[in-house]
Design a protein around this motif. Structure first.
Motif, PDB file in Angstrom:
ATOM      1  N   SER A 227       0.704  -1.214   0.278  1.00 50.64           N
ATOM      2  CA  SER A 227      -0.038   0.373   0.074  1.00 50.64           C
ATOM      3  C   SER A 227       0.902   1.009   0.009  1.00 50.64           C
ATOM      4  O   SER A 227       0.218   1.511  -0.251  1.00 50.64           O
ATOM      5  CB  SER A 227      -1.013   0.011   1.527  1.00 50.64           C
ATOM      6  OG  SER A 227       0.095  -0.235   2.194  1.00 50.64           O
TER       7      SER A 227
ATOM      8  N   GLU B 153      -5.306  -4.220  -1.083  1.00 53.28           N
ATOM      9  CA  GLU B 153      -5.369  -3.341  -0.359  1.00 53.28           C
ATOM     10  C   GLU B 153      -4.711  -2.440  -0.850  1.00 53.28           C
ATOM     11  O   GLU B 153      -4.897  -1.249  -0.792  1.00 53.28           O
ATOM     12  CB  GLU B 153      -4.372  -3.797   0.735  1.00 53.28           C
ATOM     13  CG  GLU B 153      -3.619  -2.761   1.722  1.00 53.28           C
ATOM     14  CD  GLU B 153      -2.326  -3.603   2.453  1.00 53.28           C
ATOM     15  OE1 GLU B 153      -1.577  -2.396   3.304  1.00 53.28           O
ATOM     16  OE2 GLU B 153      -2.161  -4.363   1.913  1.00 53.28           O
ATOM     17  N   ALA B 154      -4.180  -2.436  -2.421  1.00 51.13           N
ATOM     18  CA  ALA B 154      -3.214  -1.471  -2.932  1.00 51.13           C
ATOM     19  C   ALA B 154      -4.665  -0.668  -4.545  1.00 51.13           C
ATOM     20  O   ALA B 154      -4.324  -0.033  -4.768  1.00 51.13           O
ATOM     21  CB  ALA B 154      -2.636  -1.664  -4.050  1.00 51.13           C
TER      22      ALA B 154
END
Length: 307
Positions: free
Chosen positions: A231, A267-268
């Motif tokens: 992230s 998440e990213a």
């Protein structure tokens, strides 16, 4: 039917091509030396049919490049006949090598006595992972055999090529600069995901620079096994102007749980390509490391120095 001077019926006959001479003559195909050390592919991760399939395909590619190659698979976490443990595979190869020599001499054949390592262990890892390498070394010690352990596969230009192909297969990059120049889903920033902590990130960064040159977009490496790494790199790329990110696994596949990749991509907030898997370059690099350890010279992938 034909005569020594040509076809009796007037039909064409394919005559053997004369052997080329001079500097442009094709090199004679290289075969594995008799009694040579076995190539043992060390496969990390939890054994599964999927990891076995990848490993077997990699071995198949290596064998096609070096006929006669004795290549087998050992699993770091294996413990049965279906997925044999690396240490037991190494011990078995040492025993079989001696038995083959004794059988040959008993049959009256003049063969050299086995010397040097009984196996060359090649880790099925794109980049360095000190924890996994320690476990491989431990398995070698437990086997009680003389073994040569090679480096990991990367960094290498062929791995940048493989990453490019996997991204293009997922519709996240154009195939090359001439074809498919416009891809609607093409990423303008790549997170190169690896495992092995900071050491692995540094090594992946080298291949990442080669990938960036191929794609003409920024590429930054991150560690899947370091919390927040993916992230954080994704944020850096976005702050630098990237809008559409893609996750490119700098992994062969067996060394990481697919759930970890999926979680990192979520998440990213980006799409992800498939791991490298049994891309042909993987098998060629495995063979190149094996050949370098033994000082033999099969066809060497571009960018790999011949030893």
């Amino acid at each position: 039917m034909s005569t020594p001077t040509g076809p009796a019926s007037g039909l064409p006959v394919r005559m053997p091509r004369p052997r080329q001479s001079g500097r442009h003559r094709r090199p004679e195909p290289v075969v594995a030396p008799e009694g040579a050390a076995a190539l043992v592919l060390a496969v990390p991760g939890t054994p599964s049919p999927a990891s076995r399939s990848v490993a077997e395909e990699v071995i198949s590619i290596a064998r096609s490049e070096l006929p006669g190659l004795n290549a087998v698979i050992g699993y770091l976490e294996g413990d049965d006949e279906e997925f044999p443990a690396l240490a037991s595979v190494l011990a078995q190869q040492a025993t079989e090598r001696v038995a083959a020599y004794e059988q040959a001499t008993a049959a009256g054949r003049a063969v050299p006595a086995p010397e040097g390592p009984s196996a060359v262990v090649v880790p099925l890892l794109a980049g360095p992972d000190s924890a996994l390498i320690r476990r491989i070394r431990q398995a070698v010690m437990e086997s009680g055999t003389q073994v040569e352990l090679t480096d990991v596969l990367g960094p290498h230009p062929l791995l940048a090529e493989a990453l490019h192909v996997r991204l293009s297969e997922a519709g996240l990059a154009r195939a090359d600069r001439a074809r498919l120049f416009t891809v609607a889903t093409a990423a303008d920033g790549i997170v190169l995901a690896t495992v092995g902590g900071d050491e692995a990130v540094k090594a992946a960064g080298i291949t990442g620079m080669l990938l960036a040159a191929r794609l003409a977009v920024p590429v930054m490496a991150a560690a899947l096994d370091v919390e927040g790494s993916v992230s954080s790199i994704a944020d850096q790329l976005k702050n630098a102007g990237s809008v559409q990110l893609a996750l490119a696994p700098y992994l062969v596949g067996p060394e990481v749980d697919t759930g970890l990749l999926d979680a990192a991509a979520k998440e990213a907030g980006c799409a992800t390509a498939e791991p490298l898997g049994a891309y042909p370059a993987i098998g060629k690099l495995v063979l190149s490391l094996y050949a370098s350890a033994l000082g033999i010279s099969p066809a060497v992938p571009q960018g790999v120095p011949a030893h």
